[in-house]
Write a protein that holds these residues in place. Structure first.
Motif, PDB file in Angstrom:
ATOM      1  N   ARG A 228       0.828  -1.215   0.000  1.00 47.64           N
ATOM      2  CA  ARG A 228       0.000   0.000   0.000  1.00 47.64           C
ATOM      3  C   ARG A 228       0.862   1.264   0.000  1.00 47.64           C
ATOM      4  NH1 ARG A 228      -3.839  -0.223   4.850  1.00 47.64           N
ATOM      5  NH2 ARG A 228      -2.323  -1.690   5.635  1.00 47.64           N
ATOM      6  N   PHE A 229       1.982   1.194   0.705  1.00 50.83           N
ATOM      7  CA  PHE A 229       2.878   2.359   0.763  1.00 50.83           C
ATOM      8  C   PHE A 229       3.460   2.662  -0.615  1.00 50.83           C
ATOM      9  CE2 PHE A 229       7.112   4.237   1.549  1.00 50.83           C
ATOM     10  CZ  PHE A 229       6.707   5.380   2.211  1.00 50.83           C
ATOM     11  N   ARG A 230       3.844   1.628  -1.381  1.00 50.78           N
ATOM     12  CA  ARG A 230       4.395   1.829  -2.723  1.00 50.78           C
ATOM     13  C   ARG A 230       3.356   2.366  -3.696  1.00 50.78           C
ATOM     14  NH1 ARG A 230       6.525  -3.589  -4.232  1.00 50.78           N
ATOM     15  NH2 ARG A 230       6.207  -4.225  -2.102  1.00 50.78           N
ATOM     16  N   ARG A 231       2.125   1.984  -3.548  1.00 48.94           N
ATOM     17  CA  ARG A 231       1.077   2.437  -4.455  1.00 48.94           C
ATOM     18  C   ARG A 231       0.579   3.836  -4.134  1.00 48.94           C
ATOM     19  NH1 ARG A 231      -3.006  -2.409  -4.268  1.00 48.94           N
ATOM     20  NH2 ARG A 231      -1.853  -2.738  -2.387  1.00 48.94           N
ATOM     21  N   ASN A 232       0.696   4.247  -2.913  1.00 45.02           N
ATOM     22  CA  ASN A 232       0.184   5.546  -2.482  1.00 45.02           C
ATOM     23  C   ASN A 232       1.140   6.654  -2.960  1.00 45.02           C
ATOM     24  OD1 ASN A 232      -0.993   7.703  -1.272  1.00 45.02           O
ATOM     25  ND2 ASN A 232      -0.949   6.854   0.798  1.00 45.02           N
ATOM     26  N   ARG A 233       0.657   7.594  -3.775  1.00 41.14           N
ATOM     27  CA  ARG A 233       1.466   8.682  -4.324  1.00 41.14           C
ATOM     28  C   ARG A 233       1.194  10.031  -3.656  1.00 41.14           C
ATOM     29  NH1 ARG A 233       5.450   6.068  -6.107  1.00 41.14           N
ATOM     30  NH2 ARG A 233       5.007   4.612  -7.754  1.00 41.14           N
ATOM     31  N   ARG A 234       0.329  10.060  -2.662  1.00 38.92           N
ATOM     32  CA  ARG A 234       0.063  11.316  -1.974  1.00 38.92           C
ATOM     33  C   ARG A 234       1.318  11.751  -1.211  1.00 38.92           C
ATOM     34  NH1 ARG A 234      -5.034  10.159   1.563  1.00 38.92           N
ATOM     35  NH2 ARG A 234      -3.777   8.317   1.890  1.00 38.92           N
ATOM     36  N   GLY A 235       1.710  13.017  -1.386  1.00 38.88           N
ATOM     37  CA  GLY A 235       2.869  13.560  -0.678  1.00 38.88           C
ATOM     38  C   GLY A 235       4.191  13.300  -1.365  1.00 38.88           C
ATOM     39  N   SER A 236       4.171  12.605  -2.507  1.00 36.63           N
ATOM     40  CA  SER A 236       5.441  12.325  -3.181  1.00 36.63           C
ATOM     41  C   SER A 236       6.088  13.605  -3.708  1.00 36.63           C
ATOM     42  CB  SER A 236       5.247  11.312  -4.306  1.00 36.63           C
ATOM     43  OG  SER A 236       4.419  11.843  -5.312  1.00 36.63           O
ATOM     44  N   ALA A 237       5.284  14.561  -4.134  1.00 40.63           N
ATOM     45  CA  ALA A 237       5.839  15.834  -4.611  1.00 40.63           C
ATOM     46  C   ALA A 237       6.538  16.581  -3.477  1.00 40.63           C
ATOM     47  CB  ALA A 237       4.745  16.693  -5.220  1.00 40.63           C
ATOM     48  N   ALA A 238       5.947  16.512  -2.283  1.00 39.14           N
ATOM     49  CA  ALA A 238       6.564  17.185  -1.140  1.00 39.14           C
ATOM     50  C   ALA A 238       7.891  16.535  -0.770  1.00 39.14           C
ATOM     51  CB  ALA A 238       5.612  17.161   0.054  1.00 39.14           C
TER      52      ALA A 238
END
Length: 186
Positions: A14-24
């Protein structure tokens, strides 16, 4: 309840699939280098701008010696002839007072020679990176060869990330402007 190994695998998946906050996170990794480079570019631009102002002021001030105005006391505020302190404050500093600290930072060196082959200009920085202000004031007479040098120790603020524009041991950059000419007959 799922077994612990399977539970850990689900969390990682789930952590690898979650892209929220990747830009930050990406910005946090790139920002220090970006801002360091940006501030270094701005500082180099200020150093070049200050160097050009010093060069222009030196050329304008040298004209006062070239035409004999400094030697004959034709500059307001100068005696006949101008002293080194008067030439520095009334001629050089009057042209660059808004960007430079004239009281403590400007050094003016004016030397005259009888011919071009006898001109000897010594470097103002010793082997240890120290500024050696051995200034003289000899504007010469008509037909003499004159070298006018103006120095300023510019403060350097951005010195991290492998970039350091300082060339003095005290962490400052020595800005130098020079004018060499033959005095007109006056």
């Amino acid at each position: 309840m799922p077994p612990p190994a399977r539970f850990a695998g689900n969390i990682l998946c789930r952590f690898r699939r979650n892209r929220r906050g990747s830009a930050a996170v990406e910005f946090a990794l790139v920002a220090p280098l970006f801002f360091g480079l940006l501030f270094a570019i701005i500082e180099v631009a200020f150093i070049f701008f200050a160097g050009q102002m010093l060069e222009t002021a030196t050329q304008d001030s040298a004209r006062m010696v070239l035409t004999g105005q400094a030697q004959n006391g034709q500059i307001p505020g100068c005696s006949t002839p101008c002293t080194q302190a008067q030439f520095k404050t009334d001629v050089v500093c009057s042209k660059i007072s808004m960007l430079f600290d004239c009281a403590n930072g400007i050094y003016v060196d004016v030397r005259s020679y009888s011919q071009f082959s006898s001109v000897s200009v010594t470097p103002p920085i010793d082997a240890g990176g120290n500024f050696m202000p051995a200034m003289q004031y000899s504007p010469g007479n008509a037909g003499d060869i004159v070298v006018v040098r103006v120095f300023y120790q510019w403060p350097v603020f951005v010195s991290g990330l492998g970039f350091n524009a300082a060339n003095l041991s005290n962490g400052k950059r020595l800005l130098t402007a020079t004018a060499a000419f033959k005095n007109e007959p006056f």
